[in-house]
Write an enzyme that holds these catalytic residues in place. Structure first.
Site, short mmCIF file in Angstrom:
data_model
loop_
_atom_site.label_atom_id
_atom_site.label_comp_id
_atom_site.label_asym_id
_atom_site.label_seq_id
_atom_site.Cartn_x
_atom_site.Cartn_y
_atom_site.Cartn_z
N GLU A 79 44.05 41.08 50.95
CA GLU A 79 42.74 41.60 51.36
C GLU A 79 42.79 42.85 52.23
O GLU A 79 41.84 43.63 52.22
CB GLU A 79 41.93 40.52 52.08
CG GLU A 79 41.43 39.41 51.16
CD GLU A 79 42.45 38.30 50.96
OE1 GLU A 79 43.58 38.41 51.48
OE2 GLU A 79 42.10 37.32 50.29
N GLY A 124 41.10 34.01 47.16
CA GLY A 124 40.36 32.78 46.85
C GLY A 124 41.14 31.82 45.97
O GLY A 124 40.88 30.60 46.00
N ASP A 144 40.86 35.46 54.23
CA ASP A 144 39.84 34.44 54.51
C ASP A 144 40.22 33.12 53.84
O ASP A 144 41.39 32.77 53.84
CB ASP A 144 38.45 34.97 54.08
CG ASP A 144 38.34 35.22 52.59
OD1 ASP A 144 39.38 35.40 51.92
OD2 ASP A 144 37.20 35.23 52.06
N GLY A 150 38.26 35.99 44.93
CA GLY A 150 36.84 35.68 44.95
C GLY A 150 36.03 36.73 44.23
O GLY A 150 36.59 37.63 43.59
C1 QUE Z 1 42.53 42.12 47.03
C2 QUE Z 1 41.68 41.09 46.75
C3 QUE Z 1 41.20 40.87 45.43
C4 QUE Z 1 41.63 41.74 44.43
C5 QUE Z 1 42.51 42.78 44.72
C6 QUE Z 1 42.94 42.96 46.02
C7 QUE Z 1 40.28 39.81 45.08
C8 QUE Z 1 39.85 39.73 43.71
C9 QUE Z 1 40.34 40.64 42.77
C10 QUE Z 1 39.96 40.65 41.38
C11 QUE Z 1 40.90 40.93 40.40
C12 QUE Z 1 40.56 40.98 39.05
C13 QUE Z 1 39.25 40.79 38.68
C14 QUE Z 1 38.29 40.53 39.65
C15 QUE Z 1 38.64 40.48 40.99
O1 QUE Z 1 41.21 41.61 43.15
O2 QUE Z 1 39.89 39.00 45.94
O3 QUE Z 1 37.00 40.37 39.29
O4 QUE Z 1 38.87 40.87 37.36
O5 QUE Z 1 38.97 38.77 43.37
O6 QUE Z 1 43.78 44.00 46.33
O7 QUE Z 1 41.27 40.25 47.73
#
Ligand code: QUE
Length: 341
Positions: free
Chosen positions: A150, A127, A158, A78
C-alpha cells in the site's frame, strides 16, 4: 485460455464469490473475479460475510476453505479503484461503507469459531491477506507471493495489518509494511504469515482430501499430511539485515541503517529504492500505525485503520498513487507529499 466475452459484455458470468457445502461439512468459498485478480469489491465482501455468518451457526458446517478460481491470484487486494473515485468525489459515506464492511469481515475471520483454511496459490496482496492471514490455517504454494504494497499507492497497510505486522519476528513486518516487498511460499511460512507449504501440484489432492471423507471437522491432520516440513534455509535470505535495519526507532534510522549495510549490498540498495519510490506521507503514517498497533488488540487496530482509511481516501497522494499503479499504469507517481518532508 481467456475467452473474449464479446464487445458488449465485459462482465464475468455468475457471482464473483461462489459458495457451497461439501458432503463432509466443509464450507467452500471460491473467489471468482479473475479479470480483477479477485480484488475484493463490496459485493464480494458481502457475499463472503453472508456465507460465513450463516455457516457459523449451522452445525452441519464443520470448517471452511477459501480458494481462488484464478490460476494467477488468490486476491490482489481491495476495491482501490472505487475508493479512489469515491474519495475524489468526496463521497465519505461510500468510503466508510466499503472499508467498514471489509474490516468487519477480517474481524469475523479472526474470531471465527470453526477452522478457516485459505489456499494461496498466486498473488495475495493487501485485502487478500485480510481474508487469509486472520484465518486459522494459511496454505501457500511455491507460486504464492504475499505482500502489503500500500505505501506504493499512497495508502497504508490496513485489513488488520497493524495488528499482525508488528508481531512478526525480527522486525519483518516493518520491512513488509514499509517497503511493500513480496515474500514467497516457504519464507511466508518461516515468518509466520502462512502456516503450511504445499507444492502447487499437490493442491488439487489437498482440496479433495479437505472436502472428502476423512476430512471432517479438523483440517489439521490433512494439512500436516500434505505440507512440506520447514527447512532451516526457508527464512528470508536477508532476515538478519532486515532485523538490524527495520528495528530502528524511526524512518530516518531505518534509512541510515540500510545505507550502512555493506554486508547485504544490492539488497540494501534495492530496499532503499523501494522506500524512495513509496509515498512519503504513507511511510510516515505506516511507521506510527505499526508502533500503535504493537500494543493494541485486533479490534482496536481495525478501528484505528478505519478512521485512517476514511481520511486517506481523500488525500492527493492516494489519488496519485492509484492513478500511477492502476489507472494510467505508468508506475511513475509524483507524490504531492514529497515536498513536505
Ligand atoms: C497496492 C495495492 C493494491 C494494488 C497495487 C498496489 C490493491 C489492489 C490492486 C488491484 C490489482 C488488480 C486489479 C485491481 C486492484 O492493486 O489493493 O482491481 O485488477 O486491489 O501497489 O494495495
Amino acid at each position: 485460455m481467456h475467452q473474449d466475452p464479446g464487445p458488449q459484455d465485459r462482465s464475468e458470468p455468475g457471482e464473483p464469490v461462489r459458495t457451497r457445502v461439501a458432503p463432509n461439512g466443509t464450507g467452500v468459498i471460491e473467489l471468482a473475479r479473475p479479470s480483477a485478480l479477485n480484488a475484493l469489491d463490496l459485493t464480494m465482501v458481502r457475499l463472503m460475510t453472508r456465507a460465513l455468518t450463516v455457516w457459523r451457526d449451522d452445525p452441519a458446517v464443520r470448517s471452511v476453505v477459501v480458494r481462488s478460481a484464478s490460476p494467477k491470484a488468490f486476491c490482489a487486494g481491495g476495491d482501490i479503484l472505487a475508493m479512489r473515485s469515491a474519495g475524489m468525489a468526496g463521497d465519505d459515506a461510500a468510503v466508510r461503507a466499503y472499508f467498514s464492511a471489509e474490516y468487519a469481515l477480517d474481524a469475523l475471520i479472526a474470531r471465527y469459531p470453526k477452522p478457516y483454511t485459505a489456499l494461496i496459490d498466486g498473488y495475495a496482496m493487501g485485502g487478500g491477506l485480510g481474508i487469509s492471514v486472520h484465518g486459522s490455517a494459511r496454505v501457500v504454494t511455491e507460486r504464492a507471493s504475499l505482500a502489503m504494497p500500500e505505501t506504493a499507492i499512497g495508502f497504508f497497510p490496513d485489513i488488520g495489518a497493524s495488528h499482525f505486522l508488528p508481531r512478526l519476528p525480527g522486525a519483518f513486518g516493518w520491512y513488509l509494511g514499509l517497503t511493500g516487498a513480496r515474500v514467497t511460499g516457504p519464507a511466508a511460512v518461516a515468518c509466520g504469515l502462512a502456516t503450511h507449504h504445499v507444492p502447487a501440484c499437490d493442491l488439487p489432492a489437498l482440496e479433495a482430501a479437505l472436502t472428502g471423507d476423512g476430512g471432517e471437522g479438523d483440517p489439521g491432520p490433512v494439512l500436516r499430511r500434505f505440507a512440506v516440513p520447514p527447512r532451516p534455509g526457508d527464512a528470508h535470505e536477508h532476515a538478519d539485515a532486515i532485523a538490524r535495519c527495520f528495528s530502528a526507532p524511526d524512518l530516518a534510522g531505518v534509512r541510515a541503517r540500510l545505507a550502512a549495510e555493506t554486508r547485504a549490498g544490492d539488497w540494501a540498495d534495492d530496499t532503499l529504492a523501494l522506500l524512495d519510490a513509496a509515498s512519503p506521507a504513507s511511510l510516515a503514517v505506516t511507521f506510527g500505525l505499526l508502533r500503535a498497533g504493537a500494543g493494541s488488540t485486533l479490534e482496536e487496530c481495525l478501528e484505528r485503520e478505519l478512521d485512517l482509511a476514511c481520511h486517506t481516501a481523500r488525500t492527493a497522494d492516494f489519488h496519485e498513487g492509484v492513478r500511477a499503479a492502476l489507472v494510467d499504469k505508468d508506475r511513475k507517481p509524483r507524490w504531492p507529499s514529497a515536498g513536505q518532508r
